[in-house]
Design an enzyme around this catalytic site. Structure first.
Site, mmCIF file in Angstrom:
data_model
loop_
_atom_site.group_PDB
_atom_site.id
_atom_site.type_symbol
_atom_site.label_atom_id
_atom_site.label_comp_id
_atom_site.label_asym_id
_atom_site.label_seq_id
_atom_site.Cartn_x
_atom_site.Cartn_y
_atom_site.Cartn_z
ATOM 1 C CE LYS A 3 -2.853 -14.093 -8.758
ATOM 2 N NZ LYS A 3 -1.255 -14.352 -8.930
ATOM 3 C CG HIS A 26 -1.854 11.031 5.319
ATOM 4 N ND1 HIS A 26 -0.394 10.668 4.865
ATOM 5 C CD2 HIS A 26 -2.455 11.491 4.202
ATOM 6 C CE1 HIS A 26 -0.440 10.956 3.644
ATOM 7 N NE2 HIS A 26 -1.713 11.291 3.060
ATOM 8 N NE ARG A 50 -3.036 6.889 0.872
ATOM 9 C CZ ARG A 50 -3.373 8.281 0.483
ATOM 10 N NH1 ARG A 50 -4.134 8.313 -0.716
ATOM 11 N NH2 ARG A 50 -2.529 9.455 0.907
ATOM 12 N NE ARG A 56 -3.319 15.508 -3.453
ATOM 13 C CZ ARG A 56 -4.304 15.523 -4.489
ATOM 14 N NH1 ARG A 56 -4.242 16.403 -5.379
ATOM 15 N NH2 ARG A 56 -5.434 14.689 -4.643
ATOM 16 C CB THR A 57 0.480 10.306 -0.789
ATOM 17 O OG1 THR A 57 -0.442 11.133 -0.181
ATOM 18 C CG2 THR A 57 1.394 9.646 0.159
HETATM 19 N N1 CP Z 1 -3.171 14.602 0.660
HETATM 20 C C1 CP Z 1 -3.131 13.145 0.113
HETATM 21 O O1 CP Z 1 -3.054 12.350 0.647
HETATM 22 O O2 CP Z 1 -3.433 13.249 -1.186
HETATM 23 P P1 CP Z 1 -3.876 11.916 -2.248
HETATM 24 O O3 CP Z 1 -4.948 11.160 -1.590
HETATM 25 O O4 CP Z 1 -4.041 12.224 -3.456
HETATM 26 O O5 CP Z 1 -2.745 11.085 -2.182
#
Ligand code: CP
Length: 301
Positions: free
Chosen positions: A80, A129, A101, A51-52
């Protein structure tokens, strides 16, 4: 917000949250606005995501920007032995903004301190998040008509759940009453509870989920995150502690909505999906509009 990084939800004021949510409402009506024309956004995912990453990429595309990046650090020079520092110093030469991320807590803050372009934290380990938090706020406001004076139940992995940490902190601006449902091993960290307490708000802790259902305006389910446990036996002990099933949603408030940042494993039974209380797939859609609003505010022409 112009050219500002978003690392922790505490980096934004209440007024800034509200501005993003208001702007997101406009993108929900009119999603294709070429406000990032000529801009390049790097999307660096050192940890898996559906999603993110995809909602960021959809948002950038709908705004007319270009996306570069990687979806798996094994395809980058990290394999590497390249450091995060060198990766960020390099990519900030190629892009106008970096969405990142990373599995390590604090990595996004570190990146923001060395990068010449803004950093958006798309999840740093079990810490924060913040963009998920903004879409959660948007979803709560959209379904409840307000963010104020709500009873919000957080259920599952409150210790490692970065979405729970960010949202719990943001909700201190809105006179929330918190119902914290978790196994004893996965309670909300003391620092977040202290933040709630210092905001003069009430939190109740439970191990029994049924105690929280009838008093909730929002039930925020979360996955017990296998990847955060160093000992697999500890994960096995708690993994199926809470499973929300349709027949548990009988004595409820009329406005109740069930949210989940997703992915789910089995903490919400599929028989809940078609109930009017289920809102988690719309919640994921809202992520596109909110991320458009955020990108346009930080980088827009
Ligand atoms: N909600 C969320 O962070 O989903 P993903 O890990 O799929 O990005």
């Amino acid at each position: 917000m112009k050219n500002k990084s978003l690392v922790s939800i505490s980096d934004f004021t209440k007024e800034e949250y509200i501005r993003i949510l208001d702007r997101a409402e406009n993108f929900a009506i009119n999603p294709n606005q070429r406000l990032l024309e000529g801009k390049v956004v790097a999307v660096l995912f050192f940890e898996p995501s559906t999603r993110t990453r995809l909602s960021f990429e959809a948002a950038i595309n709908r705004l007319g920007g270009r996306v570069i990046g990687f979806t798996d650090s094994s395809s980058s020079s990290v394999t590497k032995g390249e450091s995060l520092r060198d990766t960020i110093l390099t990519v900030s030469n190629y892009a106008d903004l970096i969405v990142m991320r990373h599995p390590k807590e604090g990595s996004a803050r570190f990146a923001s301190e060395i990068s010449s372009v803004p950093i958006i934290n798309a999840g740093d380990g079990a810490n924060q998040h913040p963009t998920q938090c903004l879409l959660d706020l948007y979803s709560i406001r959209k379904t409840q008509g307000t963010l104020d004076n709500l009873n919000i139940s957080f259920v599952g992995d409150l210790k490692y759940g970065r979405t729970v940490h960010s949202l719990s902190i943001a909700l201190t601006h809105f006179n929330t009453t918190y119902h914290l449902v978790s196994p004893n091993e996965l309670k909300l960290p003391s620092a977040v509870k202290m933040h709630i307490k210092n905001s003069k708000l009430i939190y109740n802790q439970y191990t029994d989920f049924s105690q929280a259902i009838s008093i909730s305006d929002i039930i925020y389910m979360t996955r017990i995150q296998k990847e955060r446990f160093s000992d697999p036996i500890e994960y096995e002990k708690v993994k199926d502690t809470y499973v929300l099933k349709a027949d548990m949603l009988q004595d409820i408030k009329p406005n109740l909505k069930v949210l989940h940042p997703l992915p789910r494993v089995n903490e919400i039974s599929e028989d809940v999906d078609n109930l009017p209380q289920a809102y988690y797939f719309e919640q994921a859609l809202n992520g596109v509009y909110v991320r458009q609003a955020l990108l346009a505010s930080i980088l827009g022409n």
